[in-house]
Design an enzyme around this catalytic site. Structure first.
Site, PDB file in Angstrom:
ATOM      1  N   GLY A 167       0.858  -1.189   0.000  1.00 17.18           N
ATOM      2  CA  GLY A 167       0.000   0.000   0.000  1.00 17.18           C
ATOM      3  C   GLY A 167       0.889   1.232   0.000  1.00 17.18           C
ATOM      4  O   GLY A 167       1.022   1.947  -0.989  1.00 17.18           O
ATOM      5  N   CYS A 193      -9.650  22.080  16.825  1.00 21.55           N
ATOM      6  CA  CYS A 193      -9.630  22.556  18.208  1.00 21.55           C
ATOM      7  C   CYS A 193      -9.224  21.448  19.177  1.00 21.55           C
ATOM      8  O   CYS A 193     -10.041  20.949  19.959  1.00 21.55           O
ATOM      9  CB  CYS A 193     -10.992  23.141  18.560  1.00 21.55           C
ATOM     10  N   GLU A 194      -7.992  21.026  19.070  1.00 25.32           N
ATOM     11  CA  GLU A 194      -7.384  20.079  20.008  1.00 25.32           C
ATOM     12  C   GLU A 194      -5.897  20.377  20.063  1.00 25.32           C
ATOM     13  O   GLU A 194      -5.286  20.626  19.012  1.00 25.32           O
ATOM     14  CB  GLU A 194      -7.557  18.627  19.537  1.00 25.32           C
ATOM     15  N   TYR A 203      -2.409   6.513   3.366  1.00 22.82           N
ATOM     16  CA  TYR A 203      -2.985   6.666   4.709  1.00 22.82           C
ATOM     17  C   TYR A 203      -3.083   8.139   5.098  1.00 22.82           C
ATOM     18  O   TYR A 203      -2.989   8.485   6.272  1.00 22.82           O
ATOM     19  CB  TYR A 203      -2.177   5.867   5.746  1.00 22.82           C
TER      20      TYR A 203
HETATM   21  N1  LLP Z   1      -2.212  -6.206   3.599  1.00 20.70           N
HETATM   22  C1  LLP Z   1      -2.948  -6.140   4.712  1.00 20.70           C
HETATM   23  C2  LLP Z   1      -3.734  -7.302   5.126  1.00 20.70           C
HETATM   24  C3  LLP Z   1      -2.928  -4.973   5.493  1.00 20.70           C
HETATM   25  O1  LLP Z   1      -3.647  -4.918   6.614  1.00 20.70           O
HETATM   26  C4  LLP Z   1      -2.177  -3.866   5.060  1.00 20.70           C
HETATM   27  C5  LLP Z   1      -2.139  -2.623   5.848  1.00 20.70           C
HETATM   28  C6  LLP Z   1      -1.451  -3.971   3.872  1.00 20.70           C
HETATM   29  C7  LLP Z   1      -1.476  -5.158   3.166  1.00 20.70           C
HETATM   30  C8  LLP Z   1      -0.634  -2.832   3.315  1.00 20.70           C
HETATM   31  O2  LLP Z   1       0.427  -2.501   4.132  1.00 20.70           O
HETATM   32  P1  LLP Z   1       1.535  -1.468   3.596  1.00 20.70           P
HETATM   33  O3  LLP Z   1       2.172  -2.073   2.372  1.00 20.70           O
HETATM   34  O4  LLP Z   1       0.848  -0.203   3.268  1.00 20.70           O
HETATM   35  O5  LLP Z   1       2.491  -1.322   4.694  1.00 20.70           O
HETATM   36  N2  LLP Z   1      -2.384   3.679   8.904  1.00 20.70           N
HETATM   37  C9  LLP Z   1      -1.055   3.132   9.028  1.00 20.70           C
HETATM   38  C10 LLP Z   1      -0.879   1.915   8.165  1.00 20.70           C
HETATM   39  C11 LLP Z   1      -1.870   0.819   8.470  1.00 20.70           C
HETATM   40  C12 LLP Z   1      -1.740  -0.361   7.556  1.00 20.70           C
HETATM   41  C13 LLP Z   1      -2.866  -1.297   7.741  1.00 20.70           C
HETATM   42  N3  LLP Z   1      -2.756  -2.468   6.946  1.00 20.70           N
HETATM   43  C14 LLP Z   1      -0.042   4.217   8.687  1.00 20.70           C
HETATM   44  O6  LLP Z   1      -0.444   5.311   8.295  1.00 20.70           O
HETATM   45  O7  LLP Z   1       1.159   4.020   8.844  1.00 20.70           O
END
Ligand code: LLP
Length: 436
Positions: free
Chosen positions: A292, A359-360, A394
């Site tokens: 991602g 406002c935090e 994200y």
């Molecule tokens: N596969 C699954 C089952 C996942 O839960 C996720 C991410 C991915 C793939 C992709 O992961 P990546 O390649 O993006 O690392 N909000 C957080 C990231 C949460 C990721 C949740 N799952 C942030 O902003 O760092």
């Protein structure tokens, strides 16, 4: 005060080189993104604004694809990172498949044109009804709990599915972002393989793949390789499989001093181990990965306008027209996003807190693991445009309407041309659904 040096990274790519990769340029001391000036973009599309660069997304995809030589690789983009359909289309065009986690994600993916059999549906703590929706739609079903597997088997004996396993270890840039190991809610713990076999046999379910995802924001190869060994050992306990999915997690260097993940090296090691495994297993399986962040983060920049400058005995605050409602990562994880003053890229830098308009007190975009902190950038004047980098993954995806603040517009830059890919929310968008 210290003077501005544009190249400041001791990593294996300097900031300047990273910026060139992102098509960032400084012309007459102002920031340009993908051959367009930030000021022009904001004049045209308003402030705040998310800007994505198509070339960066394509380059990241290709870099990833080329890093796994010799294996039959399927890249499932984790659309939770950024589900904007215009961005999904770019990845569809590159040949990506998808990782989706909710029925609405899969619905959008289908509208964009992804084939159902290219969408791996991995919900967490979902009801049987969502799996049944996936089944009706023809998606690849990935189940991550024994109780759900039992329910699914009882209701749909003989069906195909893959299983998300918790391989007993995890890694990530923050505790919230570790998704394997004994403290994680995800997957079926690897010590329950006997129970899995028993349920699969009882309902004649056909297991097609083993999946694991240990966490996110990983910049070192070791945890990924360690997890891979574990996943392959687990995979060997099941016969007749078609694929192994090792999840996402590939990190990007947000901080100037961080180095790029050595993807060619990591990919080659993963491929080698995987091919050896396939030899021992007796069939050549597909390898799936689910990036991602790696595909989206560096393509995206959040642009904002300076509304306020103030001083306390401790800090200089620069107040902008965005906040944790648009980019939650700093407040939630203490994540670093480099801030540039797009209106005066070079000048005497000062240490400043970048504060949002929510406002935090925690609505600050310069955080670290201890809490609020500062970054150095050329002292802004009111009306200056600031660029918050690496916000493509994200960022908008985790935005909210807190304080009844609307979400920004999103723009895609392709070969020097910008086009709106999501409208700025209006008051009507915000109140839709309220019952007066
Ligand atoms: N596969 C699954 C089952 C996942 O839960 C996720 C991410 C991915 C793939 C992709 O992961 P990546 O390649 O993006 O690392 N909000 C957080 C990231 C949460 C990721 C949740 N799952 C942030 O902003 O760092």
């Amino acid at each position: 005060m210290r003077s501005f040096t544009y190249i400041r990274s001791p990593g294996n790519l300097s900031s300047k080189e990273k910026d060139i990769e992102k098509h960032m340029e400084v012309i007459e001391n102002k920031l340009w993104l993908g051959d367009l000036s930030v000021e022009d973009l904001m004049q045209e599309f308003g402030s705040p604004l998310y800007v994505y660069e198509e070339d960066t997304i394509r380059a990241q995809y290709r870099r990833l694809y080329e890093s796994f030589p010799g294996v039959s690789l399927q890249i499932h983009y984790a659309m939770k990172a950024n589900p904007n359909p215009a961005l999904l289309k770019i990845l569809l065009d590159e040949g990506a498949w998808l990782d989706a986690v909710s029925p609405f994600e899969t619905k959008l993916a289908r509208e964009v044109g992804f084939l159902p059999e290219h969408i791996l549906f991995t919900g967490n703590n979902i009801p049987l009804s969502e799996l049944e929706y996936g089944l009706e739609e023809g998606l690849l079903i990935n189940i991550e709990s024994l109780s759900l597997l039992e329910e699914f088997g009882k209701a749909h004996p003989g069906k195909e599915l893959s299983l998300r396993i918790n391989p007993g270890m995890g890694s990530g840039h923050h505790a919230h972002c570790i998704t394997g190991g004994p403290r994680s809610k995800f997957g079926i713990y690897y010590d329950q393989l006997d129970e899995i076999h028993e349920i699969l046999t009882r309902y004649q379910l056909k297991l097609t793949g083993i999946h694991a995802h240990i966490g996110t924001g990983i910049l070192e190869p070791e945890p990924m390789l360690e997890a891979l060994d574990m996943i392959l050992t687990i995979t060997h306990q099941f016969s007749g499989l078609q694929f192994v999915d090792i999840g996402g997690g590939f990190g990007i260097p947000y901080r100037p001093e961080q180095s790029l993940l050595n993807l060619p090296e990591l990919g080659a090691q993963i491929s080698r181990k995987f091919l050896q495994f396939c030899d021992a297993y007796g069939t050549s399986l597909d390898l799936k990965i689910e990036p991602g962040r790696y595909l989206m983060a560096s393509s995206g920049t959040l642009l904002a306008t300076v509304n306020n400058i103030k001083k306390t005995p401790d800090y200089q605050f620069v107040g902008v027209d965005t906040g944790f409602n648009h980019l939650l990562r700093p407040a939630l994880y203490g994540s670093y996003h480099r801030v540039c003053n797009a209106s005066r890229m070079e000048g005497d830098e000062e240490s400043m807190v970048l504060a949002g308009y929510i406002c935090e007190s925690g609505d600050v975009l310069t955080h670290n693991s201890e809490g609020m902190t500062t970054q150095f950038f050329p002292r802004p004047r009111l009306g200056d445009r600031l660029a918050i980098l690496d916000a493509g993954a994200y960022g908008m995806a985790m935005s909210s309407q807190y304080n009844m603040r609307n979400r920004p517009a999103e723009v895609l830059v392709t070969q020097g041309k910008a086009r709106l890919i999501r409208k700025r929310e209006t008051y009507q968008d915000l109140i839709r659904g309220f019952v007066f």
